[in-house]
Design an enzyme around this catalytic site. Structure first.
Site, mmCIF file in Angstrom:
data_model
loop_
_atom_site.group_PDB
_atom_site.id
_atom_site.type_symbol
_atom_site.label_atom_id
_atom_site.label_comp_id
_atom_site.label_asym_id
_atom_site.label_seq_id
_atom_site.Cartn_x
_atom_site.Cartn_y
_atom_site.Cartn_z
ATOM 1 N N CYS A 1 0.836 -1.207 0.000
ATOM 2 C CA CYS A 1 0.000 0.000 0.000
ATOM 3 C C CYS A 1 0.873 1.260 0.000
ATOM 4 C CB CYS A 1 -0.907 -0.038 1.227
ATOM 5 S SG CYS A 1 -1.777 1.491 1.590
ATOM 6 N N CYS B 1 0.155 3.714 2.797
ATOM 7 C CA CYS B 1 0.646 3.160 4.061
ATOM 8 C C CYS B 1 2.149 3.406 4.206
ATOM 9 C CB CYS B 1 0.366 1.657 4.140
ATOM 10 S SG CYS B 1 -1.380 1.214 4.068
#
Length: 112
Positions: A42, A45
């Site tokens: 991600c 993230c």
């Protein structure tokens, strides 16, 4: 459970979940906990890693990182369907959540 602490700040604690039951143990032991639901693939993230580390250094609460790919049952338990998701816990109960990219102050407020 792997713990990383900053030698300059002994209260800093980031816990990377290694077992599904660890989170329950931490929530029972600590009055306030910040949980970061993420995945290695991600992009947002990854961009939030520095912010999460800065928050961990600034607050007096453990920060638990939960990889949603490794622990989908934990993510489902807390209705995490988008990442990154940050959930603040008080007395073992979710108190508030943020989804997506956030600034440091917003994340910090989940546990201040």
């Amino acid at each position: 459970m792997s713990e990383r602490t900053d030698p300059a700040e002994p209260s800093t604690l980031i816990v990377e979940l290694e077992d599904g039951s660890e989170l329950d143990d931490i929530l029972e032991l600590e009055a306030t906990v910040l949980v970061d639901f993420y995945a290695d693939w991600c992009g947002p993230c990854q961009l939030m890693e520095g912010t999460v580390e800065a928050v961990a250094e600034a607050v007096d609460a453990p920060v638990v990182k939960v990889d949603v790919d490794a622990f989908p049952q934990v993510a489902a338990r807390f209705d995490v369907s988008s990442i990154p998701t940050f959930i603040g816990f008080t007395q073992s109960e979710p108190s508030d959540r943020l989804i997506g990219m956030q600034d440091e102050e917003s994340v910090r407020q989940l546990v201040d």
